[in-house]
Design a protein around this motif. Structure first.
Motif, PDB file in Angstrom:
ATOM      1  N   PRO A 145      -9.888  19.019  -3.529  1.00  0.00           N
ATOM      2  CA  PRO A 145      -9.682  19.806  -4.755  1.00  0.00           C
ATOM      3  C   PRO A 145      -9.069  18.951  -5.856  1.00  0.00           C
ATOM      4  CG  PRO A 145      -8.841  20.967  -2.822  1.00  0.00           C
ATOM      5  CD  PRO A 145      -9.172  19.582  -2.380  1.00  0.00           C
ATOM      6  N   ASN A 146      -9.531  19.142  -7.063  1.00  0.00           N
ATOM      7  CA  ASN A 146      -9.051  18.355  -8.197  1.00  0.00           C
ATOM      8  C   ASN A 146      -7.743  18.947  -8.723  1.00  0.00           C
ATOM      9  OD1 ASN A 146      -8.735  16.656 -10.343  1.00  0.00           O
ATOM     10  ND2 ASN A 146     -10.350  17.570 -11.590  1.00  0.00           N
ATOM     11  N   LYS A 147      -6.670  18.737  -7.963  1.00  0.00           N
ATOM     12  CA  LYS A 147      -5.354  19.220  -8.369  1.00  0.00           C
ATOM     13  C   LYS A 147      -4.287  18.362  -7.683  1.00  0.00           C
ATOM     14  CE  LYS A 147      -5.172  22.722  -4.695  1.00  0.00           C
ATOM     15  NZ  LYS A 147      -4.999  24.166  -4.397  1.00  0.00           N
ATOM     16  N   PRO A 148      -3.130  18.261  -8.306  1.00  0.00           N
ATOM     17  CA  PRO A 148      -2.057  17.449  -7.705  1.00  0.00           C
ATOM     18  C   PRO A 148      -1.677  17.982  -6.329  1.00  0.00           C
ATOM     19  CG  PRO A 148      -1.537  18.033  -9.977  1.00  0.00           C
ATOM     20  CD  PRO A 148      -2.728  18.848  -9.583  1.00  0.00           C
ATOM     21  N   GLN A 149      -1.307  17.065  -5.444  1.00  0.00           N
ATOM     22  CA  GLN A 149      -0.865  17.483  -4.126  1.00  0.00           C
ATOM     23  C   GLN A 149       0.489  16.863  -3.812  1.00  0.00           C
ATOM     24  OE1 GLN A 149      -3.642  16.040  -1.199  1.00  0.00           O
ATOM     25  NE2 GLN A 149      -3.455  13.906  -1.819  1.00  0.00           N
TER      26      GLN A 149
END
Length: 291
Positions: free
Chosen positions: A6-10
């Motif tokens: 997923p294109n989101k910070p982790q």
């Protein structure tokens, strides 16, 4: 189904595992090292039996001929191989102290080549051999799936009439070790108080990104362990660079008159014999044999 994440910070996991600790004798550096989980001490000061934690005494063992029959290099090969290939419960290896290990490696190379000092080995081969062994040791230790703690004694350096406390390990060796560490920590005793100060760190570590609670507990006792590196604006940076350049220029100017000063002529001895072209008995420098 997409294989892309997923294109989101982790949330990241970032636990430091390599540490360089230095300090004066009886200032708490070995005590700090002992707080790391399940430590195995590689001891050099002859006090392995007095250490309450499991330890191995490192030394060069000489035979009846006086030659080294089993070196500290051989010991490290065996220890690292066992830590890599066997089941064990150790989670930390402590090199206490790295200064002595450097001396032992040099002794091994000199004994192998039949010389007194590393510099006696021609064409820089002695220094090259040491650098190869030492760097390989640090790299192999870093590759272990456990914590690595280097312990060093302390020295001082004076600069602009200010005395600084630094590791007693030579700078070129510190650069190799500390370049593969996450934290450099000074253990220091002030009065009756034992303090710990983070002098250098690889990055700005964050408490919530350290997965090992035991390492976090140790770092919480170290001043500046989680202090963020301060950034300066361009104007301040230019001012600092200009000051450094001025200091270098002043030092050059101070040295220049002394360097360009012509040496005073040496007075000829009274009743000195007349010069002669006879070279009989003169010992000339001979090239050193290759090792």
């Amino acid at each position: 189904m997409s294989i892309l994440p997923p294109n989101k910070p982790q949330k990241t996991v970032d636990t430091p595992k390599n540490f360089f600790i230095y300090g004066a004798t009886m200032n708490g550096k070995s005590y700090l090292a002992s707080e790391f989980p399940n430590p195995l001490f590689l001891d050099t000061d002859g006090n392995a039996s007095a250490n309450p934690y499991p330890s191995v005494q490192l030394r060069n063992i000489r035979g009846k001929s006086g030659k080294i029959e089993r070196s500290v290099v051989d010991q490290f090969d065996e220890i690292i191989t066992e830590l890599q290939t066997t089941k064990h419960t150790y989670e930390t290896v402590v090199l206490d102290v790295i200064d002595d290990i450097v001396v032992m490696i040099e002794q091994y190379i000199c004994d192998r080549e039949g010389v007194e000092t590393i510099g006696d080995i021609g064409y820089g081969k002695g220094y090259a051999a040491f650098s190869n062994i030492f760097q390989q040791l640090v790299i192999e230790l870093k590759a272990l799936p456990i914590n690595v703690v280097y312990v060093s004694r302390i020295s001082t350096r004076e600069e602009n009439n200010v005395t600084y406390e630094i590791p007693s390990l030579k700078t070129k060796h510190v650069n190799i070790v500390n370049g593969n560490c996450d934290y450099m920590i000074q253990a220091k005793k002030v009065g009756k108080n034992y303090i710990r100060i983070a002098k250098e760190k690889r990055k700005n570590y964050q408490r919530d990104q350290i997965a090992d609670q035991r390492i976090l507990t140790i770092l919480d006792t170290v001043t500046n362990a989680f202090e963020k590196t301060r950034k300066v604006d361009k104007a301040k940076q230019d001012e600092i660079v200009k000051k450094l350049d001025q200091e270098i220029e002043e030092k050059v100017v101070e040295v220049a008159p002394e360097a360009t000063k012509e040496p005073e002529p040496t007075p000829e001895p009274i009743n000195a014999p007349a010069p002669t072209n006879n070279t009989q008995g003169v010992v000339r420098n001979r090239p050193r044999p290759q090792v």
